[in-house]
Design an enzyme around this catalytic site. Structure first.
Site, PDB file in Angstrom:
ATOM      1  N   TYR A 112       0.813  -1.206   0.000  1.00  0.00           N
ATOM      2  CA  TYR A 112       0.000   0.000   0.000  1.00  0.00           C
ATOM      3  C   TYR A 112       0.854   1.266   0.000  1.00  0.00           C
ATOM      4  O   TYR A 112       0.341   2.366   0.180  1.00  0.00           O
ATOM      5  CB  TYR A 112      -0.916   0.002   1.237  1.00  0.00           C
ATOM      6  CG  TYR A 112      -1.864  -1.174   1.279  1.00  0.00           C
ATOM      7  CD1 TYR A 112      -3.142  -1.085   0.752  1.00  0.00           C
ATOM      8  CD2 TYR A 112      -1.470  -2.382   1.848  1.00  0.00           C
ATOM      9  CE1 TYR A 112      -4.016  -2.161   0.789  1.00  0.00           C
ATOM     10  CE2 TYR A 112      -2.332  -3.465   1.887  1.00  0.00           C
ATOM     11  CZ  TYR A 112      -3.605  -3.352   1.362  1.00  0.00           C
ATOM     12  OH  TYR A 112      -4.455  -4.423   1.394  1.00  0.00           O
ATOM     13  N   GLY A 146      -9.899  -9.671   7.011  1.00  0.00           N
ATOM     14  CA  GLY A 146      -9.946  -8.948   5.745  1.00  0.00           C
ATOM     15  C   GLY A 146      -8.964  -9.496   4.724  1.00  0.00           C
ATOM     16  O   GLY A 146      -8.517  -8.761   3.845  1.00  0.00           O
ATOM     17  N   ARG A 159      -9.220 -15.537   1.924  1.00  0.00           N
ATOM     18  CA  ARG A 159     -10.179 -15.763   0.846  1.00  0.00           C
ATOM     19  C   ARG A 159     -10.291 -17.263   0.568  1.00  0.00           C
ATOM     20  O   ARG A 159      -9.434 -18.055   0.960  1.00  0.00           O
ATOM     21  CB  ARG A 159      -9.751 -15.039  -0.428  1.00  0.00           C
ATOM     22  CG  ARG A 159     -10.030 -13.542  -0.445  1.00  0.00           C
ATOM     23  CD  ARG A 159      -9.769 -12.968  -1.827  1.00  0.00           C
ATOM     24  NE  ARG A 159      -9.947 -11.540  -1.908  1.00  0.00           N
ATOM     25  CZ  ARG A 159     -11.094 -10.921  -2.167  1.00  0.00           C
ATOM     26  NH1 ARG A 159     -12.193 -11.650  -2.379  1.00  0.00           N
ATOM     27  NH2 ARG A 159     -11.161  -9.606  -2.236  1.00  0.00           N
ATOM     28  N   TYR A 187     -15.913  -6.384   1.847  1.00  0.00           N
ATOM     29  CA  TYR A 187     -15.791  -5.359   0.818  1.00  0.00           C
ATOM     30  C   TYR A 187     -17.159  -5.081   0.208  1.00  0.00           C
ATOM     31  O   TYR A 187     -17.587  -5.719  -0.743  1.00  0.00           O
ATOM     32  CB  TYR A 187     -14.747  -5.799  -0.209  1.00  0.00           C
ATOM     33  CG  TYR A 187     -13.430  -6.070   0.497  1.00  0.00           C
ATOM     34  CD1 TYR A 187     -12.748  -5.027   1.117  1.00  0.00           C
ATOM     35  CD2 TYR A 187     -12.927  -7.354   0.629  1.00  0.00           C
ATOM     36  CE1 TYR A 187     -11.581  -5.257   1.823  1.00  0.00           C
ATOM     37  CE2 TYR A 187     -11.752  -7.589   1.333  1.00  0.00           C
ATOM     38  CZ  TYR A 187     -11.083  -6.541   1.927  1.00  0.00           C
ATOM     39  OH  TYR A 187      -9.928  -6.766   2.634  1.00  0.00           O
TER      40      TYR A 187
END
Length: 317
Positions: A28, A148, A186, A206
C-alpha cells in the site's frame, strides 16, 4: 483463468508500479489503495455485515483486550472500540495508518475510549518490538484479530512458509493462555480451481458500491499456484479524487466514469495447508473452528463462501 493480465512489458508485476520490492514489501506504500479504500470497503456497510458475529465470538470467549494486527484504516478497530473492547491496533502500512490516526483524532476529545485507543506500526515478524508505538498488556491479549484477507499479503519467497509460521507463532505469543486468534483468508481453493472469485451472496469485508471490476490472475510455477493477483478498478465519480491521468471506463448503462486502479498480490492459502499452519503452532488438538463468511453455518446447501474465518484458541497453561 487469467495468467497474463498482471504482466507489463512481459514482466509479472506483483504490486502496483512504483512500489519497492525489497524486504517484506508494503503493498500500500504508493497510497493508491489507501486513497480509495473507504470506497472499496463501503464504510459502515462493511462492519454491519459481520459486527454481530465478531462481537458474539469475542463475548463467548470472555474477551476484553484485543490486538488488531492488520488494522489498515481502522474500520474493524473502531467497531470494537465502539462495542466497549480495549483495542490496540497495528499495521505495516503507514499510508493506511494515516487514516486510522485521523479517525481517532476526530473522536478522541469527546470519547474516552478513543483517547485510550493506541495505534502504531507493527511487523508480524517482530510484534514484540512495536513498543515504541503501542504498549502490550502484561500477560498478553485476550484476542488477536487479523482479518480482511490481510494475512495473505505475507509472501513466501523461499517456498517453506517459514515467514508464515513465524508470524502465526508471534500471534500465539501475543495471546494470554486461553486467548483466541481470529484470522481469515479468501476461498483460495475456489480461486485456484476456477480462476476467479466466488460469486457468493456475501462479499463480507468489501461492501462498496463503487467497485467497477476486480480482475483475477493466477500465477503457477511447475503446476502449483504460488500467487494470486487482483487488479481493482474503483469508480471515483464525484469524489474529488479524479484527475486527468485516471482511465475512463464505460458502465453497463453506457455512462463513462473515471477509475482509480490498484493491484495487490496474495499468497494462496488453501484450507488444508492453512489448517496445518495454525495447528502446527497452536497444537493439533487446539479448539479450532472455521466459519464460512463469519456465519455459524452456510445459509444453504452448496453455498460457496468468499472467506473462511478461523477461530483458534491458545491452550490454558
Amino acid at each position: 483463468m487469467t495468467k497474463t493480465n498482471a504482466k507489463v512489458d512481459g514482466v509479472f508485476r506483483t504490486r502496483s508500479l512504483g512500489i519497492a520490492a525489497s524486504g517484506v514489501q508494503d503493498q500500500y506504500s504508493d497510497g493508491k489503495a489507501a486513497k480509495v479504500w473507504h470506497l472499496y470497503i463501503g464504510g459502515k456497510k462493511r462492519t454491519n455485515e459481520y459486527a454481530d458475529s465478531i462481537i458474539r465470538v469475542l463475548k463467548e470467549n470472555n474477551v476484553q483486550t484485543v490486538l488488531d494486527a492488520a488494522c489498515g484504516t481502522g474500520v474493524d478497530s473502531i467497531l470494537l472500540v465502539e462495542a466497549g473492547f480495549t483495542v490496540k491496533s497495528v499495521d505495516a502500512s503507514d499510508k493506511m495508518l494515516k487514516y486510522a490516526h485521523k479517525l481517532r483524532w476526530q473522536r478522541h476529545a469527546e470519547e474516552k475510549a478513543f483517547e485510550e485507543w493506541e495505534i502504531g506500526e507493527g511487523d508480524w515478524l517482530d510484534l514484540a518490538n512495536c513498543e515504541d508505538s503501542i504498549h502490550h498488556p502484561d500477560g498478553g491479549y485476550d484476542c488477536v484479530i487479523c482479518i480482511g484477507n490481510s494475512f495473505a499479503h505475507l509472501p513466501d519467497f523461499v517456498g517453506d512458509q517459514a515467514m508464515h509460521k513465524r508470524a502465526i507463532s508471534n500471534f500465539h505469543m501475543m495471546l494470554k493462555p486461553g486467548g483466541v486468534l481470529i484470522i481469515d483468508h479468501r476461498n483460495y481453493d475456489h480461486i485456484i480451481k476456477y480462476g476467479k472469485l466466488p460469486n457468493s451472496s456475501s462479499k463480507l469485508y468489501y461492501q462498496g458500491d463503487r467497485i467497477h471490476k476486480i480482475k483475477t490472475s493466477v500465477l503457477t510455477v511447475d503446476g502449483e499456484c504460488t500467487m494470486i493477483t487482483l487488479d481493482y478498478e474503483i469508480d471515483i465519480t464525484g469524489t474529488g479524487l479524479a484527475d486527468a491521468s485516471d482511465p475512463i471506463r464505460e458502465k453497463p448503462d453506457g455512462t463513462l466514469v473515471p477509475i482509480s486502479q490498484f493491484r495487490l498480490s496474495y499468497y494462496p492459502h488453501t484450507l488444508v495447508k492453512f489448517n496445518a499452519l495454525l495447528e502446527g503452532v497452536f497444537g493439533e488438538d487446539a479448539d479450532h473452528k472455521i466459519l464460512p463468511d463469519f456465519m455459524a453455518s452456510p445459509p444453504e446447501e452448496g453455498y460457496v463462501p468468499s472467506y473462511l474465518v478461523h477461530i483458534i484458541k491458545k491452550k490454558e497453561e
